[in-house]
Design a protein around this motif. Structure first.
Motif, PDB file in Angstrom:
ATOM      1  N   UNK A  24      38.656 -15.175   6.777  1.00 60.05           N
ATOM      2  CA  UNK A  24      37.780 -15.515   5.366  1.00 60.05           C
ATOM      3  C   UNK A  24      37.946 -13.893   4.762  1.00 60.05           C
ATOM      4  N   UNK A  25      37.765 -14.073   3.346  1.00 60.90           N
ATOM      5  CA  UNK A  25      37.969 -12.980   2.679  1.00 60.90           C
ATOM      6  C   UNK A  25      36.371 -12.204   2.896  1.00 60.90           C
ATOM      7  N   UNK A  26      36.546 -10.601   2.727  1.00 60.77           N
ATOM      8  CA  UNK A  26      35.234  -9.905   3.173  1.00 60.77           C
ATOM      9  C   UNK A  26      35.061  -8.812   2.014  1.00 60.77           C
ATOM     10  N   UNK A  27      33.782  -8.724   1.530  1.00 64.63           N
ATOM     11  CA  UNK A  27      33.659  -7.700   0.673  1.00 64.63           C
ATOM     12  C   UNK A  27      31.978  -7.552   0.492  1.00 64.63           C
ATOM     13  N   UNK A  28      31.940  -6.610  -0.411  1.00 66.68           N
ATOM     14  CA  UNK A  28      30.188  -6.585  -0.594  1.00 66.68           C
ATOM     15  C   UNK A  28      29.580  -7.682  -0.819  1.00 66.68           C
ATOM     16  N   UNK A  29      29.974  -8.567  -1.253  1.00 67.83           N
ATOM     17  CA  UNK A  29      29.224  -9.945  -1.713  1.00 67.83           C
ATOM     18  C   UNK A  29      28.863 -10.628  -0.478  1.00 67.83           C
ATOM     19  N   UNK A  30      30.126 -10.636   0.469  1.00 68.17           N
ATOM     20  CA  UNK A  30      29.550 -11.205   1.871  1.00 68.17           C
ATOM     21  C   UNK A  30      28.425 -10.524   2.464  1.00 68.17           C
ATOM     22  N   UNK A  31      28.753  -9.190   2.324  1.00 67.71           N
ATOM     23  CA  UNK A  31      27.601  -8.453   3.255  1.00 67.71           C
ATOM     24  C   UNK A  31      26.180  -8.630   2.822  1.00 67.71           C
ATOM     25  N   UNK A  32      25.887  -8.972   1.542  1.00 65.11           N
ATOM     26  CA  UNK A  32      24.541  -9.128   0.903  1.00 65.11           C
ATOM     27  C   UNK A  32      24.371 -10.626   1.360  1.00 65.11           C
ATOM     28  N   UNK A  33      25.511 -11.521   1.175  1.00 74.79           N
ATOM     29  CA  UNK A  33      25.130 -12.847   1.443  1.00 74.79           C
ATOM     30  C   UNK A  33      24.652 -13.012   3.036  1.00 74.79           C
ATOM     31  N   UNK A  34      25.290 -12.410   3.907  1.00 72.81           N
ATOM     32  CA  UNK A  34      25.078 -12.530   5.196  1.00 72.81           C
ATOM     33  C   UNK A  34      23.844 -11.780   5.743  1.00 72.81           C
ATOM     34  N   UNK A  35      23.708 -10.536   5.379  1.00 71.97           N
ATOM     35  CA  UNK A  35      22.696  -9.576   5.780  1.00 71.97           C
ATOM     36  C   UNK A  35      21.706  -9.229   5.012  1.00 71.97           C
ATOM     37  N   UNK A  36      21.402 -10.068   3.980  1.00 67.64           N
ATOM     38  CA  UNK A  36      20.025  -9.767   2.941  1.00 67.64           C
ATOM     39  C   UNK A  36      18.801  -9.539   4.082  1.00 67.64           C
ATOM     40  N   UNK A  37      18.644 -10.246   4.889  1.00 68.68           N
ATOM     41  CA  UNK A  37      17.430 -10.239   5.810  1.00 68.68           C
ATOM     42  C   UNK A  37      17.347  -8.787   6.503  1.00 68.68           C
ATOM     43  N   UNK A  38      18.498  -8.431   6.851  1.00 74.21           N
ATOM     44  CA  UNK A  38      18.755  -7.128   7.513  1.00 74.21           C
ATOM     45  C   UNK A  38      18.582  -5.919   6.517  1.00 74.21           C
ATOM     46  N   UNK A  39      18.943  -6.269   5.352  1.00 73.91           N
ATOM     47  CA  UNK A  39      18.848  -5.188   4.330  1.00 73.91           C
ATOM     48  C   UNK A  39      17.575  -4.974   3.793  1.00 73.91           C
ATOM     49  N   UNK A  40      16.972  -6.212   3.624  1.00 70.28           N
ATOM     50  CA  UNK A  40      15.719  -6.194   2.551  1.00 70.28           C
ATOM     51  C   UNK A  40      14.259  -6.442   3.400  1.00 70.28           C
ATOM     52  N   UNK A  74      12.116 -11.985   8.896  1.00 63.63           N
ATOM     53  CA  UNK A  74      13.526 -11.341   8.766  1.00 63.63           C
ATOM     54  C   UNK A  74      14.671 -11.441   9.962  1.00 63.63           C
ATOM     55  N   UNK A  75      13.968 -11.551  11.148  1.00 66.48           N
ATOM     56  CA  UNK A  75      14.866 -11.707  12.349  1.00 66.48           C
ATOM     57  C   UNK A  75      15.117 -13.295  12.423  1.00 66.48           C
ATOM     58  N   UNK A  76      14.046 -14.280  11.978  1.00 71.43           N
ATOM     59  CA  UNK A  76      14.522 -15.666  11.985  1.00 71.43           C
ATOM     60  C   UNK A  76      15.741 -15.962  10.884  1.00 71.43           C
ATOM     61  N   UNK A  81      21.100 -17.142   9.103  1.00 73.34           N
ATOM     62  CA  UNK A  81      22.224 -16.730   8.214  1.00 73.34           C
ATOM     63  C   UNK A  81      23.798 -16.520   9.143  1.00 73.34           C
ATOM     64  N   UNK A  82      23.458 -15.688  10.142  1.00 71.22           N
ATOM     65  CA  UNK A  82      24.852 -15.575  10.968  1.00 71.22           C
ATOM     66  C   UNK A  82      25.357 -16.947  11.526  1.00 71.22           C
ATOM     67  N   UNK A  83      24.479 -17.770  12.136  1.00 65.75           N
ATOM     68  CA  UNK A  83      24.918 -19.158  12.577  1.00 65.75           C
ATOM     69  C   UNK A  83      24.808 -20.243  11.709  1.00 65.75           C
ATOM     70  N   UNK A  84      24.311 -19.998  10.705  1.00 64.74           N
ATOM     71  CA  UNK A  84      24.321 -21.190   9.604  1.00 64.74           C
ATOM     72  C   UNK A  84      23.512 -22.571  10.281  1.00 64.74           C
ATOM     73  N   UNK A  85      22.313 -22.086  10.882  1.00 67.67           N
ATOM     74  CA  UNK A  85      21.523 -23.180  11.528  1.00 67.67           C
ATOM     75  C   UNK A  85      20.060 -23.278  10.911  1.00 67.67           C
ATOM     76  N   UNK A  86      20.009 -23.126   9.564  1.00 65.70           N
ATOM     77  CA  UNK A  86      18.580 -23.346   9.027  1.00 65.70           C
ATOM     78  C   UNK A  86      17.946 -24.431   9.339  1.00 65.70           C
ATOM     79  N   UNK A  87      18.429 -25.636   9.777  1.00 62.11           N
ATOM     80  CA  UNK A  87      17.825 -26.698   9.884  1.00 62.11           C
ATOM     81  C   UNK A  87      17.129 -26.876  11.291  1.00 62.11           C
ATOM     82  N   UNK A  88      17.527 -25.832  12.119  1.00 56.70           N
ATOM     83  CA  UNK A  88      16.694 -25.499  13.471  1.00 56.70           C
ATOM     84  C   UNK A  88      15.955 -24.360  13.557  1.00 56.70           C
ATOM     85  N   UNK A  89      16.078 -23.370  12.663  1.00 51.85           N
ATOM     86  CA  UNK A  89      15.559 -22.251  12.774  1.00 51.85           C
ATOM     87  C   UNK A  89      14.022 -22.300  11.930  1.00 51.85           C
TER      88      UNK A  89
END
Length: 167
Positions: A24-40, A74-76, A81-89
């Motif tokens: 998949x494409x990778x850029x700054x938007x992906x970093x913020x989309x996937x790692x916003x809990x670790x960043x903020x 943030x950990x949850x 976000x990494x495993x796309x399992x919001x419905x279980x977390x």
């Protein structure tokens, strides 16, 4: 925290993102989309802990409640976000409140009455995690696998057709 620790953490997160997004494409938007809990969110929780342990020298125990809640949340969120399992977390948000209250209990004056909501929230969260995990496992592996269904049918037929030894 030194530069080596920060760079190791950043490289670990970047490697996880590259591994999980192969092709998949990778850029700054992906970093913020996937790692916003670790960043903020997680750094804010760590900031509250740092304020309690370093700046206030263990005098403002009330800082640990939002610090524990934000760190656990943030950990949850990061795992979801990494495993796309919001419905279980989602039960992790209930557990996050229990973590914050437990830190207040542990580092505070050990008020035994805090253990009541801590235990209720922890048991409720574990119960929901178990129910949704078992339900997910059942739906993914038992209902979608005809081999398991055939095995159940065969085992049931063998049990019914076996001759009983009369005692």
């Amino acid at each position: 925290m030194n530069l080596r620790t920060i760079s190791g953490f950043v490289l670990l997160l970047l490697g996880a993102c590259l591994f999980l997004n192969q092709g998949q494409t990778f850029g700054p938007g992906k970093i913020f989309a996937y790692f916003w809990p670790s960043l903020f969110v997680i750094p804010l929780g760590l900031f509250f802990h740092w304020m309690y342990f370093s700046m206030l020298r263990r005098k403002g125990v009330g800082l640990l409640v939002p610090g524990g809640i934000l760190f656990a949340t943030g950990t949850i969120c990061q795992i979801a976000m990494l495993f796309n399992n919001w419905s279980y977390m989602w039960p992790g948000f209930i557990l996050a409140v229990a973590v914050g209250l437990f830190e207040l209990y542990w580092f505070g004056n050990r008020n035994k009455w805090l253990l009541i909501p801590i235990n209720i929230l922890t048991v409720l969260s574990i119960l929901f995690f178990a129910v949704f995990s078992i339900g997910s496992f059942y739906n993914k592996f038992v209902l979608s696998q005809p081999i398991i269904a055939i095995a159940f049918i065969l085992i049931g037929a063998i049990i019914l057709l076996m001759k009983r030894k009369d005692a």
